[in-house]
Design a protein around this motif. Sequence first.
Motif, mmCIF file in Angstrom:
data_model
loop_
_atom_site.group_PDB
_atom_site.id
_atom_site.type_symbol
_atom_site.label_atom_id
_atom_site.label_comp_id
_atom_site.label_asym_id
_atom_site.label_seq_id
_atom_site.Cartn_x
_atom_site.Cartn_y
_atom_site.Cartn_z
ATOM 1 N N GLU A 40 51.962 41.761 31.847
ATOM 2 C CA GLU A 40 51.456 41.783 33.222
ATOM 3 C C GLU A 40 50.673 40.503 33.501
ATOM 4 O O GLU A 40 50.203 39.831 32.586
ATOM 5 C CB GLU A 40 50.527 42.987 33.444
ATOM 6 N N TYR A 41 50.546 40.192 34.779
ATOM 7 C CA TYR A 41 49.704 39.079 35.197
ATOM 8 C C TYR A 41 48.317 39.613 35.514
ATOM 9 O O TYR A 41 48.173 40.742 35.979
ATOM 10 C CB TYR A 41 50.282 38.384 36.434
ATOM 11 N N VAL A 42 47.304 38.778 35.268
ATOM 12 C CA VAL A 42 45.925 39.137 35.591
ATOM 13 C C VAL A 42 45.321 38.022 36.442
ATOM 14 O O VAL A 42 45.251 36.864 36.015
ATOM 15 C CB VAL A 42 45.072 39.356 34.323
ATOM 16 N N LEU A 43 44.915 38.396 37.651
ATOM 17 C CA LEU A 43 44.194 37.495 38.543
ATOM 18 C C LEU A 43 42.708 37.803 38.385
ATOM 19 O O LEU A 43 42.277 38.928 38.621
ATOM 20 C CB LEU A 43 44.634 37.707 39.995
ATOM 21 N N ALA A 44 41.950 36.813 37.967
ATOM 22 C CA ALA A 44 40.519 37.018 37.718
ATOM 23 C C ALA A 44 39.739 36.932 39.021
ATOM 24 O O ALA A 44 39.650 35.873 39.630
ATOM 25 C CB ALA A 44 40.007 35.971 36.735
ATOM 26 N N ASP A 45 39.188 38.074 39.449
ATOM 27 C CA ASP A 45 38.251 38.046 40.574
ATOM 28 C C ASP A 45 36.922 37.465 40.115
ATOM 29 O O ASP A 45 36.232 36.785 40.867
ATOM 30 C CB ASP A 45 38.029 39.460 41.117
ATOM 31 N N ALA A 46 36.573 37.764 38.858
ATOM 32 C CA ALA A 46 35.331 37.283 38.254
ATOM 33 C C ALA A 46 35.488 37.354 36.744
ATOM 34 O O ALA A 46 36.430 37.979 36.245
ATOM 35 C CB ALA A 46 34.151 38.132 38.712
ATOM 36 N N LEU A 70 41.524 30.990 47.729
ATOM 37 C CA LEU A 70 42.565 30.679 46.754
ATOM 38 C C LEU A 70 43.079 31.962 46.098
ATOM 39 O O LEU A 70 44.291 32.136 45.918
ATOM 40 C CB LEU A 70 42.032 29.701 45.710
ATOM 41 N N GLY A 71 42.182 32.876 45.786
ATOM 42 C CA GLY A 71 42.590 34.165 45.217
ATOM 43 C C GLY A 71 43.493 34.946 46.155
ATOM 44 O O GLY A 71 44.469 35.579 45.724
ATOM 45 N N HIS A 72 43.190 34.895 47.451
ATOM 46 C CA HIS A 72 44.035 35.581 48.440
ATOM 47 C C HIS A 72 45.441 34.989 48.455
ATOM 48 O O HIS A 72 46.435 35.717 48.524
ATOM 49 C CB HIS A 72 43.399 35.488 49.829
ATOM 50 N N ALA A 73 45.547 33.667 48.380
ATOM 51 C CA ALA A 73 46.863 33.018 48.358
ATOM 52 C C ALA A 73 47.645 33.432 47.117
ATOM 53 O O ALA A 73 48.854 33.685 47.189
ATOM 54 C CB ALA A 73 46.698 31.501 48.412
ATOM 55 N N ILE A 181 50.811 25.779 47.556
ATOM 56 C CA ILE A 181 51.537 25.241 48.709
ATOM 57 C C ILE A 181 51.275 26.073 49.964
ATOM 58 O O ILE A 181 51.134 25.544 51.057
ATOM 59 C CB ILE A 181 53.050 25.173 48.407
ATOM 60 N N ALA A 182 51.184 27.384 49.786
ATOM 61 C CA ALA A 182 50.998 28.288 50.926
ATOM 62 C C ALA A 182 49.566 28.288 51.450
ATOM 63 O O ALA A 182 49.285 28.879 52.486
ATOM 64 C CB ALA A 182 51.393 29.707 50.531
ATOM 65 N N ALA A 183 48.665 27.613 50.766
ATOM 66 C CA ALA A 183 47.254 27.620 51.166
ATOM 67 C C ALA A 183 46.793 26.213 51.537
ATOM 68 O O ALA A 183 45.855 25.690 50.952
ATOM 69 C CB ALA A 183 46.417 28.189 50.020
ATOM 70 N N PRO A 184 47.443 25.582 52.521
ATOM 71 C CA PRO A 184 47.092 24.201 52.856
ATOM 72 C C PRO A 184 45.726 24.049 53.502
ATOM 73 O O PRO A 184 45.209 22.950 53.592
ATOM 74 C CB PRO A 184 48.199 23.789 53.824
ATOM 75 N N ASP A 185 45.128 25.144 53.949
ATOM 76 C CA ASP A 185 43.838 25.035 54.631
ATOM 77 C C ASP A 185 42.659 25.147 53.669
ATOM 78 O O ASP A 185 41.524 25.256 54.090
ATOM 79 C CB ASP A 185 43.735 26.091 55.728
ATOM 80 N N LEU A 186 42.881 25.083 52.369
ATOM 81 C CA LEU A 186 41.782 25.183 51.418
ATOM 82 C C LEU A 186 40.764 24.071 51.622
ATOM 83 O O LEU A 186 39.572 24.282 51.534
ATOM 84 C CB LEU A 186 42.296 25.148 49.977
#
Length: 194
Positions: A40-46, A70-73, A181-186
């Motif tokens: 599985e993949y793990v996205l670290a919120d913290a 960035l986490g939302h993207a 790429i999908a988060a150009p407004d960072l």
Amino acid sequence: AFGMGAPVAVIVLHELARLGVRAVLRLGTMMSLPPTRLGEYVLADAAIRGEATSGTYVPPDFPAVGDHHLGHAVRTELERSGRPYRAGLVASYDGFYTQMFPLDDRSWSTFRTSQETWKSLGVLGLDMETSAVLAVGRGLGVRAASLCLTTVDGPTQQRLDDAAREEGELELCRIGLDALIAAPDLEKHVDDES
């Protein structure tokens, strides 16, 4: 690809920040802890800051929290991929064979005790870099997030087979690049919050 451990990760992060980079996404591997499954993949919120490197940049009580935008993207790309993932708390440590992957009886005893604590806190996985990347990134004004593929099961030490690991890492890179790429407004969000 920068090698293993928080010190080298932070050297790369610091040098990128000096060059003007304002968003960094760590893509790597992680040891899974229940209920996270191998592959599985793990996205670290913290992340729990069990490594020492971040302490040379930020105070001991400074949080290691992933950047929201960035986490939302990354979450959006994970959802699009249809791949199994979890998001939440991870922990990072320096002692691979003493804190994360025990090889002797003494280390196993420490690991089992720690595992109960991690379970009670809801820790999804362990690595050596995420907490440093998140805390130091924030301290340097760089948006940072971490997405990892679980390649070793903590309790059993079972490893993801080579074919599944290679396929999972390729997908990890695709998801990460698509998220960036999908988060150009960072850059805009960095300026707004400075």
